[in-house]
Design an enzyme around this catalytic site. Structure first.
Site, short mmCIF file in Angstrom:
data_model
loop_
_atom_site.label_atom_id
_atom_site.label_comp_id
_atom_site.label_asym_id
_atom_site.label_seq_id
_atom_site.Cartn_x
_atom_site.Cartn_y
_atom_site.Cartn_z
CG ASP A 113 -5.21 2.38 0.75
OD1 ASP A 113 -6.14 1.57 0.59
OD2 ASP A 113 -4.11 2.06 1.23
CG HIS A 145 -3.83 -1.52 -1.80
ND1 HIS A 145 -4.92 -2.25 -2.20
CD2 HIS A 145 -4.26 -0.75 -0.77
CE1 HIS A 145 -5.96 -1.97 -1.45
NE2 HIS A 145 -5.59 -1.04 -0.57
CG MET A 171 -11.50 3.20 1.80
SD MET A 171 -9.98 3.14 2.77
CE MET A 171 -8.79 3.26 1.45
CG MET A 173 -11.86 -2.86 4.51
SD MET A 173 -10.29 -2.45 3.73
CE MET A 173 -9.42 -1.63 5.06
CG HIS A 201 -9.34 0.16 -0.72
ND1 HIS A 201 -8.78 -0.02 0.53
CD2 HIS A 201 -10.69 0.08 -0.54
CE1 HIS A 201 -9.75 -0.20 1.43
NE2 HIS A 201 -10.91 -0.12 0.81
CG MET A 211 -8.49 7.01 2.52
SD MET A 211 -7.42 7.04 3.97
CE MET A 211 -6.85 5.35 4.01
CG ASP A 224 -6.46 -3.03 2.61
OD1 ASP A 224 -5.36 -2.82 3.15
OD2 ASP A 224 -7.08 -2.17 1.96
CB SER A 256 -0.91 0.01 1.23
OG SER A 256 -1.50 1.29 1.33
#
Ligand SMILES: O=C(CO)[C@@H](O)[C@H](O)COP(=O)(O)O
Ligand SMILES: [Fe+2]
Length: 218
Positions: free
Chosen positions: A35, A33, A68, A137, A66, A37, A175, A8
């Site tokens: 992320d 990966h 979020m 998760m 990913h 957010m 994850d 990540s």
């Protein structure tokens, strides 16, 4: 079967992003990966399209994104254009999950669904056959460096059973809080992809750490 390893980038040194990505290129990492957010779905903001594009410019491996974020359906095409190869949306953020999965596939990306720790895998019963990936998760989303939730093993087994029962080709990704200690049991439980952020990037030798994770077996 050896797991796919997806470090990540959230845990990397953002001031030296190019050299971090080049390190991952040289390593046995399978995916990067990413992320995303938004400060609404989760209580943290990470980064957006310009940073993703900068990573993509140097990355020689697929980008596993990913999301979020609330209303992910508003941005799927933009994430694909910014270099996403796999796009996962949270089930908790989607009112029309089936439609959003089809939308992701229409861009040519692989389609995934992520589940918060409290969300049952049984909710995937009618969509699992359409998925390329389920991201379980193993921490509450929003931050790197959190403690792994032990219930993840049981949940991974339940998901594996559902995948077999429904004749799905979906991969299982874990994850949050993944490390060398919990990796073997996660693989035993049915995991295919291990995301690791702080475990990789705080290591003295991230390349060796990735290689060791890759050698994990059940
Ligand atoms: O999606 C998330 C957190 O919300 C993860 O991808 C973390 O970034 C993983 O980091 P570690 O728990 O491995 O430090
Ligand atoms: Fe993630």
């Amino acid at each position: 079967m050896r797991p796919l390893i997806a470090p990540s980038v959230l845990a990397s040194d953002f001031a030296n992003l190019q050299s971090e990505v080049e390190m991952l290129n040289k390593s046995q990492a399978d995916w990067l990966h990413i992320d995303i957010m938004d400060g609404r779905f989760v209580p943290n903001i990470s980064f957006g399209f310009p940073v993703m594009q900068a990573i993509k410019k140097h990355a020689q491996k697929p980008m596993d994104v990913h999301l979020m974020i609330v209303e992910p359906e508003l941005y799927i095409e933009q994430f694909r254009a910014a270099g996403a190869d796999v796009i996962s949306v949270h089930i908790e953020a989607c009112n029309h999950l089936h439609r959003t999965i089809q939308q992701i596939k229409a861009t040519g990306a692989k389609a995934g669904v992520a589940l918060n720790p409290h969300t049952s895998v049984n909710l995937l019963d009618d969509i699992i056959a359409d998925l390329d990936l389920v991201c379980i998760m193993s921490v509450n989303p929003g931050f790197g460096g959190q403690k792994f939730i032990e219930n993840t093993y049981r949940k991974t087994e339940a998901l594996k059973n559902l995948i077999i029962q429904r004749n799905s080709q979906s991969l299982i990704e874990i994850d949050g809080g993944v490390n060398q200690q919990n990796a073997p049991k996660l693989l035993q439980s049915g995991a295919d992809v291990l995301v690791a952020g702080s475990f990789v990037f705080t290591a003295e030798d991230p390349i060796a750490t990735i290689a060791n994770l890759k050698q994990s077996s059940n």
